[in-house]
Design a protein around this motif. Structure first.
Motif: not given
Lengths: 895, 227
Positions: A708, A715, A719, A722-723, A726, A780
């Motif tokens: 986990f 993850n 993230e 991907l950011n 972008r 955030e």
């Protein structure tokens, strides 16, 4: 031992290689060369073509003149024929060779008769040889015919022999650069026979022709000339061949001739003679014109232009030098260019003054030229002509008003002097008048000065010299003074005006230099193509008083029809084709040129060092003088240079971006592959263990938790990536919405609760903190990255403070830790993509902070970092934001 | 409810489908699967599932389109499963009839909770007039809310907001749907008003308003009342 012996002269070798290379891309030119009409050039050309055609060669007729000779016409029948283009020019219909159709048809060989032909007005080029050059440029081979009398350098001699002035001439350069020359030779007797048989002209014309032109003496002379030319050429080819194959030979290497040209007709002859000489010597040849303070009149300017055109046609490089001292200019130039021979014409003696001046010229040239040989060519113009030419006194160009004003000033001075002559005496009056005349010379031309000099002499004589009111002079010393007065007045007037003219010339040059300087300065600060265009347009209007239009190439290296409308300068479809021609050939075209002279504008190519950038079109009614043209070319070459730099800068920028993205790619791979592998390895290892081994529940739970945790890490990395992408793609547009800062901080601390458990967290938000307009999701992420970073580097159980406040339109968010802080020299780099502080612990990609920066900047905010006084780092985010208006506050308090 | 309820999973990723199958069947659900939007439509019509889990990124038909087509006749809950960073898509889906959403990667526990909430709310059973959330009780009939047995002083708007959220507890409500419900169409877009009331409400109902446990913010989407 001389090892140089077998080595060809590198300069010449390079030149010959360059020539080879140029030739191989172009079509080949074969000339069928004869001594005069009727020897059978066209016939032989057609025969040769037939032989080629039988071998299967794609060969067509572009233009053949059969002169109604049956045999020739029969031969021509077997070929595909490009129809002539007929069009209306003014009131007449003209028909010429269809150049575009030939290029479009693109045969292997095209036959084009009579290379020296002059095209009808309205054609693209003034001369057919220019058409042929264009065909050759398109890789099509050309067969053509030329008579000896059409060669530019021979036209004088032909005129001398036959008494007929040849108007259709061909630049020697074209002939010399032909790939193959075939001589069609007939003995004079055979030719006469053919003539009288009516094989050349119709019987009536034959008779006339035989009497006027085809006399045996003429023919023999022309024949000799033709054969000599070809023999010379063979000689030269042999020479080139030897040079190329390093055969030791008796050639002279490095002979450079310079011919000094003036604005006289004699210079044209000089140019032809020099060309012949250079040809036989195997030397290269340049021509020079020295612009001195002398101002050529209109006729002389015209002749100068003719001389320049002629030298270009003869393939002579023409240089233009400005210097008041002609000898110095020539010698300086010669030394700089390693000239071995200077050729000048014998100076024309027009009067005593020029005799002194020019005699001096020859002497000085010989004296200063040192080891350079000087050839002086005799002049054969009839001596009568020389003296008929006007005396070299400055021209009377002043207008009537100047004459009137000058006379008036003299008369007023005389009246004043007359009223006080009792006190000063009549001799002093002469000085007063002399003073006035000399002063006038500063303002007026030579004419008014001559007038005022004579007038004042007369006035002085008549009114002042005793006995007064007569022209009679009593005393001999008065007579002497009168004569001296007149001479001094005259000389000072003339000299002053000459100085003035020189001054004007210098001023023009200064203005030009200044204009160029201004242009360079303005261009150097210009940024972007559009700014360069507007500067160029402005300066051209300012210094040339011309409107212009600049057309630049597009990315495909082609010239586009301008999309922008410019009402003062409309470019028609026709003009556009001229522009494209200019661009492709990088030679000026249009109005006032040899190519497409019927166009509305003149088009100049914008040539950079490495590429053509476009064309500039100008509309001018008067042809540029030589000096202006040079100035203009310097001007546009500055502009082209700037365009090229702008263009190259664009390319360099693209290359830089490519390079940067390449670098980014590598870093990405290095850092990401590690960051990806670790969690993947954990997941694989743990799950494999779960699958293959029987574990206790406790261990199973532990392994599952490891899986986990690794997935969470994975993850987070995804993230961030991907950011980042972008941000990189520039697709971040914040969705601004009202946000409660409490809510934001709470959300972030909640998702980081596992990490934050180990710290003592302090959140400081003032009670009156208003809502702010930000993108909740983006902020955030920013806050998450900052706090996550702090938890990774600060030691556990230290303080971690998060502070938010609003002041005067700016929202501030601060994250403070008690970690190690940042090394001073690296602190400025930490927001860079993939940057990781040296020696920082494993894990992490160096993306978090750069994403925080990117997202903050998307809010038009700033993010800064500083080391805290007692250790630790402090990140400060400042974002300009609006807050809710009063009425909403009303709702809040309304309970 | 002895019969296992069928859940239709429309997702083009085999691995996700496999994971959901294992998780859901071990929790007493029956699973049917579809890999494309078209298959999903057919499957929904033939199997009449009790709930649909829909991925928004389908290979053939756009997820939103699939959702609209299913919603034309299908009354039961639909839960959206989508990748993150597509808040607009999620809001769009919720506005077009999806009951709830979950972003990938997700925790299976959370998914199961969402499914239970959705199924329960869909049962159409009478909503209990008295709702209890830890120390907070809400008496819908009498318009009274109590915290630790003490009556809370709430304005009528505050109570309406609390009631709306509590009735839909466990389910996400978008900003705009709340605004529309409580204030009316004219207030759509006025999110600052909603924030003000949420902040006020939190001060009254939460144990620690700085760390809300009941009225939870869904970043960029809306609010969810804790189950």
């Amino acid at each position: 031992m001389d090892f140089k012996d077998n080595r060809p002269d590198p300069d010449e070798l390079l030149a010959s290689l360059k020539l080879e290379e140029e030739k191989s891309k172009r079509g080949k030119l074969k000339i069928f060369f004869g001594m005069c009409a009727g020897v059978g050039k066209t016939y032989t050309m057609l025969q040769t073509a037939h032989a080629e055609k039988l071998k299967g060669c794609d060969i067509i007729i572009g233009y053949v003149e059969t002169h109604n000779r049956k045999e020739t016409a029969d031969l021509a029948d077997g070929f595909e024929l490009i129809p002539r283009k007929t069009y209306q020019y003014k009131s007449t219909t003209v028909s010429e060779m269809d150049l575009d159709a030939i290029i479009a048809r693109k045969p292997r060989i095209v036959l084009v008769d009579e290379l020296a032909h002059t095209n009808a007005p309205g054609s693209r080029h003034a001369k057919r040889y220019q058409d042929v050059l264009e065909i050759l440029d398109n890789g099509i081979n050309v067969y053509t015919t030329v008579n000896v009398q059409h060669l530019e350098s021979r036209s004088d001699t032909v005129a001398q022999i036959t008494g007929i002035i040849v108007r259709e001439t061909l630049p020697d350069e074209i002939f010399e650069n032909a790939d193959e020359i075939e001589v069609i030779d007939l003995t004079p007797d055979e030719l006469m026979q053919r003539l009288s048989d009516g094989k050349v002209y119709t019987p009536e014309r034959s008779k006339e022709a035989i009497e006027s032109f085809f006399r045996k003496g003429n023919i023999t002379a022309l024949r000799e000339m033709a054969l000599r030319i070809v023999a010379d050429r063979v000689d030269k080819q042999l020479h080139e061949y030897m040079q190329l194959k390093r055969i030791k030979g008796p050639w002279k290497s490095g002979l450079h001739l310079l011919v000094a040209v003036s604005h006289t007709q004699q210079s044209a002859k000089l140019l032809r003679w020099a060309k012949n000489l250079s040809y036989t010597m195997g030397a290269d040849l340049q021509a020079i014109y020295v612009e001195t303070s002398y101002r050529p009149d209109l006729k002389e300017s015209e002749q100068l232009n003719k001389n320049i055109t002629l030298s270009r046609q003869l393939g002579i490089k023409f240089r233009f030098v400005t210097n008041s001292d002609m000898v110095k200019a020539i010698v300086d130039f010669a030394q700089k260019e390693n000239i071995t021979h200077i050729i000048i014409g014998k100076p024309r003696v027009r009067n005593l003054l020029t005799l002194l001046r020019l005699g001096n010229f020859v002497n000085r040239l010989i004296r200063y030229s040192g080891n350079i040989d000087v050839y002086i060519l005799g002049s054969d113009l009839q001596s009568k002509d020389k003296f008929r030419e006007k005396v070299s006194l400055p021209s009377f160009t002043s207008n009537i008003r100047q004459y009137f004003t000058a006379s008036l000033i003299i008369i007023v001075t005389a009246i004043i002097c007359f009223s006080i002559k009792e006190f000063i005496g009549y001799q002093v009056v002469s000085f007063a008048l002399l003073f006035v005349v000399s002063t006038l010379a500063f303002f007026f031309g030579t004419g008014p000065i001559l007038l005022s000099a004579s007038l004042s002499a007369l006035i002085w004589d008549f009114f002042f010299i005793p006995p007064p009111y007569t022209l009679h002079v009593d005393r001999p010393e008065d007579m002497l003074m009168l004569i001296m007065f007149f001479i001094i007045a005259l000389l000072s007037g003339v000299l002053t005006s000459r100085i003035k003219r020189q001054e004007m010339k210098i001023r023009i040059r200064e203005e030009r230099t200044n204009a160029l300087y201004q242009l360079t300065r303005e261009l150097s600060t210009a940024n972007g193509i559009d700014e360069v265009i507007s500067i160029a347009k402005n300066d051209i209007r300012k210094y040339f008083n011309l409107n212009c239009r600049i057309l630049l190439k597009n990315e495909d290296n082609k010239l586009d029809y301008p999309t922008q409308k410019d009402t003062t300068f409309t470019i028609s479809k026709n003009d556009m084709s001229v522009a494209i021609w200019t661009f492709q050939h990088s030679v000026k075209a249009g109005k006032h040129t040899d190519t497409l002279p019927s166009a509305k504008y003149t088009f100049y190519p914008l040539k950079g060092n490495q590429m053509n950038l476009g064309v500039i079109a100008i509309q001018h009614e008067i042809i540029f003088t030589q000096g202006e043209e040079q100035f203009w070319e310097a001007f546009i070459s500055q502009i082209s240079g700037k365009f090229e730099r702008e263009y190259l800068r664009g390319m360099a920028k693209q290359a830089f971006i490519l390079n940067e993205s390449d670098k980014l790619y590598k870093t990405l791979f290095n850092s990401i592959s590690h960051e990806l592998r670790i969690p993947v390895a954990t997941i694989m290892g743990a799950s494999d263990s779960l699958l293959t081994t029987q574990h206790t529940d406790e261990i199973r739970n532990e392994l599952s938790y490891e899986i986990f945790k690794a997935s969470k890490r994975l993850n987070r990395l995804i993230e961030n990536l991907l950011n980042m992408s972008r941000l990189e793609s520039g697709r971040i547009t914040p969705r601004f919405d009202w946000c409660d800062i409490h809510d934001l901080i709470n959300k972030v601390t909640e998702s980081l609760q596992d990490e934050l458990k180990l710290f003592s967290l302090h959140i400081v938000i003032p009670d009156d903190m208003p809502f702010v307009k930000i993108d909740f999701g983006l902020m955030e992420q920013v806050l998450y990255n900052l706090i996550y970073n702090a938890t990774q580097y600060a030691s556990t159980s230290t303080n971690l403070r998060i502070k938010a406040f609003y002041d005067n339109g700016i929202m501030t968010l601060q994250v403070m830790d008690r970690g190690p802080g940042f090394p001073a020299k690296e602190i400025s780099l930490i927001f860079n993509k993939f940057y990781r502080v040296e020696g920082s612990k494993a894990g992490g990609t160096g993306l978090g902070l750069s994403i925080a920066k990117g997202f903050t900047e998307a809010h038009k905010g700033t993010i800064t970092v500083e080391n805290r006084q007692n250790g630790g780092a402090k990140f400060t985010i400042k974002i300009p934001t609006e807050i809710p208006q009063e009425e909403l506050k009303g709702i809040t308090t309304n309970k | 409810m002895n019969l296992p309820e069928t859940i239709l999973v429309i997702d083009d990723e085999v691995q996700i489908r496999r994971l959901l199958e294992i998780t859901l069947s071990s929790n007493g659900f029956k699973i049917s699967e579809a890999g494309t939007g078209r298959e999903g439509l057919v499957s929904a019509a033939t199997h009449h599932p009790a709930l649909i889990i829909l991925d928004l990124g389908l290979p053939d038909i756009d997820g939103i389109e699939t959702l609209k087509k299913i919603r034309e006749w299908y009354q039961k809950p639909i839960i959206i499963l989508s990748v993150k960073n597509s808040e607009d898509d999620i809001i769009n889906a919720l506005d077009n009839g999806a009951n709830d959403y979950l972003t990938k990667p997700f925790k299976t526990g959370e998914l199961l909770a969402r499914i239970r909430v959705a199924l329960r709310q869909n049962q159409g059973s009478e909503v209990d007039p008295i709702l209890t959330f830890g120390t907070l009780t809400i008496d819908l009939a009498n318009h009274i809310a109590r915290k630790n047995e003490e009556i809370l002083k709430l304005t009528s708007t505050e109570f309406s907001l609390l009631a709306l959220l509590a009735k839909n507890s466990g389910r996400v409500l978008t900003h705009q749907s709340i605004l529309k419900e409580i204030w009316g169409f004219g207030y759509i877009g006025q999110t600052q008003i909603l924030r003000v009331f949420v902040a006020q409400l939190r001060k009254k109902i939460e144990d620690d308003p700085a760390k809300p446990k009941l009225l939870i913010t869904e970043s960029g989407i809306g609010y969810r009342f804790h189950e």
